[in-house]
Design an enzyme around this catalytic site. Structure first.
Site, PDB file in Angstrom:
ATOM      1  N   CYS B  74       0.853  -1.203   0.000  1.00 60.02           N
ATOM      2  CA  CYS B  74       0.000   0.000   0.000  1.00 60.02           C
ATOM      3  C   CYS B  74       0.888   1.252   0.000  1.00 60.02           C
ATOM      4  O   CYS B  74       1.633   1.491   0.952  1.00 60.02           O
ATOM      5  CB  CYS B  74      -0.917  -0.066   1.225  1.00 60.02           C
ATOM      6  SG  CYS B  74      -1.518   1.506   1.822  1.00 60.02           S
ATOM      7  N   CYS B  77       0.599   3.790   2.816  1.00 63.22           N
ATOM      8  CA  CYS B  77       1.099   3.183   4.072  1.00 63.22           C
ATOM      9  C   CYS B  77       2.624   3.268   4.083  1.00 63.22           C
ATOM     10  O   CYS B  77       3.238   3.634   5.093  1.00 63.22           O
ATOM     11  CB  CYS B  77       0.716   1.702   4.183  1.00 63.22           C
ATOM     12  SG  CYS B  77      -1.023   1.345   3.968  1.00 63.22           S
TER      13      CYS B  77
END
Lengths: 154, 193
Positions: B74, B77
């Site tokens: 991600c 992230c």
């Protein structure tokens, strides 16, 4: 007064043209960008299926997301950004007609950051599939699907 | 004014200020340390870190916890992790504990990521049950801030600006310093508000 009229005309023109522009951009997607289907459109399709073959809906995000909530009838194949996920995708569709309507979706993160849609679309195109769409989720599955009250299965 | 009278006057002013502060806090729904009084307690989850050590979120009661749901693939992230490493380094001594919950399907990339980014806080693998105990994690990243009393103070969905996190964390760490000062000064017979 003249300026105000011009502003009003410009705003009206933008309002009229923007849906058209969006529709045009969806139907003329470049090779690396899949044609899109909006959440409301897919939700409607699920409620009232169109004539013809039922689309195969595939989740190409992460397992924990799918286990919490997913689109009814969709299949989990795992993140397409990873080789294992791509292999599962290829194996799942291998025997299907290349005209089969396929809808891929992820919703892991904001659209521009999703690592899964592009590789999945590229793999399906490389296999010759001609009717592939990606579900547009600007923010994530929770915000763009679940919170809008569209159908969910667990 | 003699010393006794002065002390009595100071005491009355202090008591009046205390009553006013309590009234304001009650009116604005504020509990201890200026936190909203109706905060929910964080679920007491038990986690297993990448080395197989089990720990409970309640082990961190008394600390400020930043609980981060993330995944190695991600992008947003990934962008946050180096900032969390810095925050843990900077505020760990003052009571900040960051805990990562990876929602990767497989632990192998998480271990590699952990080493590559020199992560300095525990990371555990999550599952659907755990995610649902936090109201569902239907997109990444999601970070929760938990106060020293184990209550959920904030939820951030999507990539959050590091400076914003730092400001919130500093605000949540501050009360202990204030409490400490109050106790210290209090023992010296001076009223501290």
């Amino acid at each position: 007064m003249k300026t105000r009229s011009r502003i009003i005309i410009a705003v009206m023109a933008a309002a009229v043209l923007s849906p058209w522009a969006r529709a045009w951009s969806m139907n003329h997607a470049p090779a690396d960008k899949p044609p899109l289907i909006q959440p409301a459109e897919l939700a409607k399709l699920l409620r009232k299926p169109a004539k013809g073959p039922k689309p195969l809906v595939i989740q190409i995000g992460f397992r924990v997301l799918y286990e919490q909530a997913h689109i009814p009838g969709s299949r989990y194949l795992g993140p397409a950004s990873e080789e294992a996920g791509l292999n599962r995708l290829r194996a799942r569709v291998k025997t299907l007609s290349r005209k089969t309507p396929i809808i891929i979706y992820c919703g892991c993160c904001p659209w521009n950051h999703c690592p899964n849609i592009k590789p999945a679309y590229a793999a399906l195109r490389a296999m010759g599939f001609t009717n592939v769409k990606a579900l547009w989720m600007a923010r994530n599955f929770g915000a763009d699907w679940v919170e809008n009250g569209y159908p969910v299965a667990k | 004014m003699d010393a006794g009278r002065r002390l009595r006057t100071l005491g009355i002013i202090g008591a009046a200020a205390l009553i006013a502060a309590a009234w304001i806090a009650a009116r604005h729904g504020l509990g201890a340390h200026g936190a909203p009084a109706n905060l929910e307690p964080a679920p007491n989850i038990v986690l297993t870190d990448l080395d197989g050590r089990r720990f409970a979120l309640s082990d961190y009661n008394g600390k400020v916890v930043l609980l981060d749901f993330w995944a190695t693939w991600c992008g947003p992230c990934q962008a946050e992790i180096p900032e969390f490493v810095k925050l843990q380094k900077r505020y760990g001594g003052r009571g900040l504990r960051i805990v990562g919950i990876s929602l990767d399907d497989d632990p192998r990339p998480v271990r590699q990521f952990y080493a590559r980014f020199k992560m300095n806080y525990p990371v555990a693998l999550g599952n659907a049950r755990l995610a649902e105990s936090f109201g569902g994690i239907l997109g990444l990243p999601v970070a929760f801030l938990i106060d020293r009393e184990g209550r959920l103070r904030a939820k951030h969905v999507g990539q959050t600006d590091a400076a914003g996190f730092e400001k919130e964390i500093r605000g949540m760490l501050r009360p202990v310093a204030a409490e400490h000062a109050r106790r210290t000064v209090g023992t010296q017979g001076i009223l501290f508000l």
